[in-house]
Design a protein around this motif. Structure first.
Motif, PDB file in Angstrom:
ATOM      1  N   SER A  72     -27.877 -22.747  24.495  1.00 24.36           N
ATOM      2  CA  SER A  72     -26.672 -22.651  23.662  1.00 24.36           C
ATOM      3  C   SER A  72     -26.285 -21.199  23.422  1.00 24.36           C
ATOM      4  CB  SER A  72     -26.877 -23.369  22.323  1.00 24.36           C
ATOM      5  OG  SER A  72     -27.892 -22.754  21.564  1.00 24.36           O
ATOM      6  N   VAL A  73     -27.294 -20.324  23.213  1.00 21.88           N
ATOM      7  CA  VAL A  73     -26.985 -18.907  23.013  1.00 21.88           C
ATOM      8  C   VAL A  73     -26.469 -18.295  24.313  1.00 21.88           C
ATOM      9  CG1 VAL A  73     -27.952 -16.633  22.465  1.00 21.88           C
ATOM     10  CG2 VAL A  73     -28.569 -18.607  21.092  1.00 21.88           C
ATOM     11  N   ALA A  74     -26.996 -18.770  25.448  1.00 22.66           N
ATOM     12  CA  ALA A  74     -26.502 -18.294  26.743  1.00 22.66           C
ATOM     13  C   ALA A  74     -25.018 -18.566  26.878  1.00 22.66           C
ATOM     14  CB  ALA A  74     -27.264 -18.967  27.878  1.00 22.66           C
ATOM     15  N   SER A  75     -24.592 -19.725  26.379  1.00 20.92           N
ATOM     16  CA  SER A  75     -23.167 -20.048  26.435  1.00 20.92           C
ATOM     17  C   SER A  75     -22.387 -19.254  25.402  1.00 20.92           C
ATOM     18  CB  SER A  75     -22.970 -21.550  26.205  1.00 20.92           C
ATOM     19  OG  SER A  75     -21.612 -21.885  26.269  1.00 20.92           O
ATOM     20  N   ARG A  76     -22.965 -19.082  24.196  1.00 20.54           N
ATOM     21  CA  ARG A  76     -22.279 -18.329  23.150  1.00 20.54           C
ATOM     22  C   ARG A  76     -22.200 -16.843  23.482  1.00 20.54           C
ATOM     23  NH1 ARG A  76     -25.639 -21.520  19.152  1.00 20.54           N
ATOM     24  NH2 ARG A  76     -24.218 -22.955  18.113  1.00 20.54           N
ATOM     25  N   VAL A  77     -23.336 -16.283  23.916  1.00 20.96           N
ATOM     26  CA  VAL A  77     -23.414 -14.839  24.124  1.00 20.96           C
ATOM     27  C   VAL A  77     -22.897 -14.512  25.512  1.00 20.96           C
ATOM     28  CG1 VAL A  77     -24.919 -12.830  24.193  1.00 20.96           C
ATOM     29  CG2 VAL A  77     -25.373 -14.664  22.570  1.00 20.96           C
ATOM     30  N   GLY A  78     -21.637 -14.217  25.592  1.00 26.24           N
ATOM     31  CA  GLY A  78     -21.016 -13.912  26.875  1.00 26.24           C
ATOM     32  C   GLY A  78     -19.874 -12.949  26.698  1.00 26.24           C
ATOM     33  N   THR A  79     -18.801 -13.196  27.397  1.00 27.05           N
ATOM     34  CA  THR A  79     -17.674 -12.273  27.326  1.00 27.05           C
ATOM     35  C   THR A  79     -17.012 -12.263  25.952  1.00 27.05           C
ATOM     36  OG1 THR A  79     -16.201 -13.971  28.195  1.00 27.05           O
ATOM     37  CG2 THR A  79     -17.185 -12.472  29.772  1.00 27.05           C
ATOM     38  N   GLY A  80     -17.224 -13.337  25.172  1.00 29.70           N
ATOM     39  CA  GLY A  80     -16.671 -13.335  23.821  1.00 29.70           C
ATOM     40  C   GLY A  80     -17.228 -12.189  23.001  1.00 29.70           C
ATOM     41  N   ASN A  81     -18.480 -11.809  23.280  1.00 32.66           N
ATOM     42  CA  ASN A  81     -19.130 -10.752  22.516  1.00 32.66           C
ATOM     43  C   ASN A  81     -18.685  -9.356  22.931  1.00 32.66           C
ATOM     44  OD1 ASN A  81     -21.180 -13.125  22.981  1.00 32.66           O
ATOM     45  ND2 ASN A  81     -21.614 -12.251  20.988  1.00 32.66           N
ATOM     46  N   LEU A  82     -18.376  -9.173  24.208  1.00 35.41           N
ATOM     47  CA  LEU A  82     -17.989  -7.850  24.697  1.00 35.41           C
ATOM     48  C   LEU A  82     -16.480  -7.743  24.895  1.00 35.41           C
ATOM     49  CD1 LEU A  82     -21.097  -8.200  25.507  1.00 35.41           C
ATOM     50  CD2 LEU A  82     -20.654  -6.378  27.125  1.00 35.41           C
ATOM     51  N   ALA A  83     -15.924  -8.644  25.706  1.00 39.68           N
ATOM     52  CA  ALA A  83     -14.485  -8.591  25.979  1.00 39.68           C
ATOM     53  C   ALA A  83     -13.674  -9.220  24.852  1.00 39.68           C
ATOM     54  CB  ALA A  83     -14.187  -9.299  27.302  1.00 39.68           C
ATOM     55  N   GLY A  84     -14.161 -10.344  24.294  1.00 33.96           N
ATOM     56  CA  GLY A  84     -13.411 -11.040  23.250  1.00 33.96           C
ATOM     57  C   GLY A  84     -13.260 -10.214  21.988  1.00 33.96           C
ATOM     58  N   VAL A  85     -14.330  -9.560  21.575  1.00 39.55           N
ATOM     59  CA  VAL A  85     -14.273  -8.702  20.387  1.00 39.55           C
ATOM     60  C   VAL A  85     -13.284  -7.559  20.612  1.00 39.55           C
ATOM     61  CG1 VAL A  85     -15.586  -7.113  18.935  1.00 39.55           C
ATOM     62  CG2 VAL A  85     -16.601  -9.270  19.637  1.00 39.55           C
ATOM     63  N   ALA A  86     -13.334  -6.976  21.807  1.00 38.13           N
ATOM     64  CA  ALA A  86     -12.419  -5.881  22.127  1.00 38.13           C
ATOM     65  C   ALA A  86     -10.970  -6.342  22.101  1.00 38.13           C
ATOM     66  CB  ALA A  86     -12.765  -5.311  23.507  1.00 38.13           C
ATOM     67  N   THR A  87     -10.715  -7.527  22.640  1.00 36.06           N
ATOM     68  CA  THR A  87      -9.354  -8.074  22.630  1.00 36.06           C
ATOM     69  C   THR A  87      -8.882  -8.334  21.206  1.00 36.06           C
ATOM     70  OG1 THR A  87      -9.629  -9.081  24.810  1.00 36.06           O
ATOM     71  CG2 THR A  87      -7.909 -10.000  23.408  1.00 36.06           C
ATOM     72  N   ALA A  88      -9.778  -8.880  20.369  1.00 36.42           N
ATOM     73  CA  ALA A  88      -9.430  -9.146  18.963  1.00 36.42           C
ATOM     74  C   ALA A  88      -9.044  -7.863  18.246  1.00 36.42           C
ATOM     75  CB  ALA A  88     -10.602  -9.819  18.258  1.00 36.42           C
ATOM     76  N   ILE A  89      -9.799  -6.794  18.464  1.00 37.64           N
ATOM     77  CA  ILE A  89      -9.506  -5.513  17.816  1.00 37.64           C
ATOM     78  C   ILE A  89      -8.214  -4.917  18.351  1.00 37.64           C
ATOM     79  CG2 ILE A  89     -10.303  -3.120  17.536  1.00 37.64           C
ATOM     80  CD1 ILE A  89     -13.175  -4.204  17.544  1.00 37.64           C
ATOM     81  N   ALA A  90      -8.012  -4.997  19.671  1.00 38.69           N
ATOM     82  CA  ALA A  90      -6.822  -4.414  20.286  1.00 38.69           C
ATOM     83  C   ALA A  90      -5.552  -5.099  19.811  1.00 38.69           C
ATOM     84  CB  ALA A  90      -6.927  -4.500  21.811  1.00 38.69           C
ATOM     85  N   ILE A  91      -5.593  -6.434  19.613  1.00 36.64           N
ATOM     86  CA  ILE A  91      -4.393  -7.185  19.225  1.00 36.64           C
ATOM     87  C   ILE A  91      -4.294  -7.346  17.706  1.00 36.64           C
ATOM     88  CG2 ILE A  91      -3.180  -9.392  19.442  1.00 36.64           C
ATOM     89  CD1 ILE A  91      -4.477  -9.703  22.195  1.00 36.64           C
ATOM     90  N   GLY A  92      -5.414  -7.657  17.055  1.00 41.25           N
ATOM     91  CA  GLY A  92      -5.392  -7.942  15.616  1.00 41.25           C
ATOM     92  C   GLY A  92      -5.843  -6.806  14.733  1.00 41.25           C
ATOM     93  N   GLY A  93      -6.309  -5.698  15.345  1.00 39.12           N
ATOM     94  CA  GLY A  93      -6.772  -4.568  14.551  1.00 39.12           C
ATOM     95  C   GLY A  93      -8.213  -4.756  14.100  1.00 39.12           C
ATOM     96  N   PRO A  94      -8.811  -3.716  13.493  1.00 39.63           N
ATOM     97  CA  PRO A  94     -10.205  -3.792  13.034  1.00 39.63           C
ATOM     98  C   PRO A  94     -10.460  -4.923  12.043  1.00 39.63           C
ATOM     99  CG  PRO A  94      -9.426  -1.524  13.014  1.00 39.63           C
ATOM    100  CD  PRO A  94      -8.228  -2.378  13.276  1.00 39.63           C
ATOM    101  N   GLY A  95      -9.429  -5.327  11.295  1.00 39.50           N
ATOM    102  CA  GLY A  95      -9.598  -6.403  10.314  1.00 39.50           C
ATOM    103  C   GLY A  95      -9.989  -7.728  10.932  1.00 39.50           C
ATOM    104  N   ALA A  96      -9.722  -7.897  12.226  1.00 43.13           N
ATOM    105  CA  ALA A  96     -10.105  -9.138  12.899  1.00 43.13           C
ATOM    106  C   ALA A  96     -11.606  -9.373  12.821  1.00 43.13           C
ATOM    107  CB  ALA A  96      -9.643  -9.101  14.359  1.00 43.13           C
ATOM    108  N   ILE A  97     -12.381  -8.287  12.751  1.00 47.20           N
ATOM    109  CA  ILE A  97     -13.840  -8.415  12.702  1.00 47.20           C
ATOM    110  C   ILE A  97     -14.286  -9.108  11.422  1.00 47.20           C
ATOM    111  CG2 ILE A  97     -16.034  -7.160  12.754  1.00 47.20           C
ATOM    112  CD1 ILE A  97     -14.332  -7.177  15.364  1.00 47.20           C
ATOM    113  N   PHE A  98     -13.624  -8.783  10.303  1.00 45.60           N
ATOM    114  CA  PHE A  98     -13.968  -9.455   9.046  1.00 45.60           C
ATOM    115  C   PHE A  98     -13.788 -10.952   9.182  1.00 45.60           C
ATOM    116  CE2 PHE A  98     -12.500 -11.534   5.171  1.00 45.60           C
ATOM    117  CZ  PHE A  98     -13.564 -11.286   4.320  1.00 45.60           C
TER     118      PHE A  98
END
Length: 464
Positions: A72-98
């Motif tokens: 399950s972690v193999a499925s969770r820990v993927g591009t969402g952690n590296l690319a997805g977080v970056a996309t969230a910050i780029a589009i939604g700003g640092p507040g997306a992390i909260f």
């Protein structure tokens, strides 16, 4: 292609704005309150159970609770952690992390519930237990039609659409660092994927239990080193996240809405809490009580978002790279690491993303396999599905970034809504199991045993 992408974006925004965000938060709050904050008050027990699963020897044709956790972690820990977080910050700003943090804290209770149900209603397969939302929809709710709908959606979402996201990120990362031809690399990834998935769940479990701990520890250590070196910037980064999440200027400019939308979307894509994916892995575990795997899977949500996603966010925000959306996805993460450790950063991320994304590809495929078998046990359908998975891995390798992420969002939304309805309807079963587990623990039983064959649709011989 651009017109199709615009249509997909419009549908995504409508579904997420009016249905999914509210449903995720309300469902998470419901299970949090009714379980007396299970995800916060049982952290010690979660780690104990994870250690128990890692050290307890199982039979040759069984999957341990630790191996199920790794799938399950193999499925969770993927591009969402590296690319997805970056996309969230780029589009939604640092507040997306909260908002990613918040959805993980609340959603882990939903993850606990769905994985517990997967254990309760699992069945014996050829080489291990199998189960998941489709199975508890049929056997717990008596609605096979609902299970088939879910099985079709998850098979498309994970095995096909999400896997195209993973391969897309791998080829973009290598093209950025080494100038590698995306099509040729895509062919290599596709060939390796097919070789692994034709090996079955035992091979997937063994590979995941090796790759996941190694890749997670290496990435977390790098992030901690970067944060330690830039420790004076740490308070500024935390302040930036909270200001962007609630700031007055951001609210006037619509920035808060964008932060919430991106944070919840990318958070769900990363940790999968309430989506109905992780229960397919949770059901495979051989445990004495279903609550054990429910607690372990709740820990998986914390591992994914509060630890690994936060590492990526800090690396990017400390680096001071442009956050105007001109660079996003894995290339933004690479740019941030390049700012910290020169060109070696991009190379490290390229290597990491192969491990992260490939482990996710095989974990995602397994979710599809379980559900294809739910629809039909004829092996010809499974073999055809495996070839389709290979085809979508190659498609993602050469496709554009935006369309694969937007396709992932829309399929993820339909899948999550279907699962949330089911776990709410079966919530009484979850709480009965939780009360039974707590009662045995209070009576001094270190390893509770489940003895409830009277539940409708339950295989009593599994829990003898």
């Amino acid at each position: 292609m651009e017109h199709l992408n615009d249509i997909i974006v419009s549908i995504n925004d409508y579904i997420w704005t009016y249905f999914l965000i509210g449903a995720l938060i309300l469902t998470g709050c419901y299970f949090t309150i009714k379980s007396k904050f299970v995800q916060f008050t049982n952290l010690k027990e979660m780690f104990r159970l994870l250690g128990e699963g890692a050290t307890t020897k199982k039979g040759h044709d069984t999957v341990s609770s630790f191996q199920a956790f790794c799938i399950s972690v193999a499925s969770r820990v993927g591009t969402g952690n590296l690319a997805g977080v970056a996309t969230a910050i780029a589009i939604g700003g640092p507040g997306a992390i909260f908002w990613m943090w918040l959805i993980a804290l609340i959603g882990s209770a939903s993850a606990f519930a769905e994985s517990t149900l997967a254990q309760i209603y699992k069945i014996k397969g050829e080489k291990s237990f199998i189960g998941g939302p489709a199975y508890y929809m049929e056997r717990g709710l008596g609605k096979r039609w609902m299970g088939i709908i879910f099985a079709v959606i998850i098979s498309i979402t994970f095995g096909l659409v999400f896997n195209s996201v993973q391969s897309n990120t791998i080829t973009l990362a290598f093209n950025e660092s080494f100038g590698t031809d995306r099509a040729w690399l895509g062919l290599v990834i596709t060939a390796i994927t097919l070789a692994v998935i034709f090996g079955g769940v035992q091979r997937i479990a063994k590979i995941s239990s090796i790759i996941v701990p190694v890749m997670a520890i290496a990435y977390i250590l790098l992030a901690f080193v970067i944060v330690a070196i830039n420790i004076t910037e740490f308070p500024r980064v935390i302040a930036m996240i909270f200001e962007n999440a609630f700031g007055f200027n951001e609210a006037l400019g619509g920035g808060v809405g964008a932060a919430i939308m991106q944070g919840v979307r990318r958070g769900l894509f990363s940790n999968e809490a309430g989506m109905g994916s992780a229960p397919n892995a949770a059901a495979t575990a051989t445990v004495s009580h279903p609550i054990k795997q429910g607690l372990i899977q709740a820990l998986g949500v914390f591992t994914d978002t509060l630890v690994i996603c936060s590492c990526t966010a800090f690396i990017i925000l400390v680096a001071g790279v442009p956050l105007d959306g001109t660079v996003k996805g894995i290339q933004l993460t690479q740019a941030a690491l390049n700012a910290h450790i020169s060109s070696a950063g991009g190379i490290f991320i390229a290597v990491c993303i192969v491990l992260f994304a490939f482990s996710t590809i095989i974990g995602n495929y397994y979710y599809g396999e379980v559900n294809i078998q739910f629809i039909s046990r004829k092996k010809i359908y499974l073999q055809f599905y495996r070839l389709c998975v290979g085809g979508m891995v190659f498609f993602g390798s050469i496709a554009g970034l935006d369309i694969v992420w937007n396709l992932a969002d829309i399929f993820m939304a339909f899948m999550t809504i279907t699962n949330l309805i089911a776990i709410i309807l079966l919530s009484k079963i979850v709480f009965n199991a939780w009360n039974d587990y707590c009662s045995q623990r209070r009576n001094g039983i270190k390893s509770p045993i489940y003895k409830h064959p009277y539940i409708k649709g339950l295989d009593s011989d599994i829990w003898k």
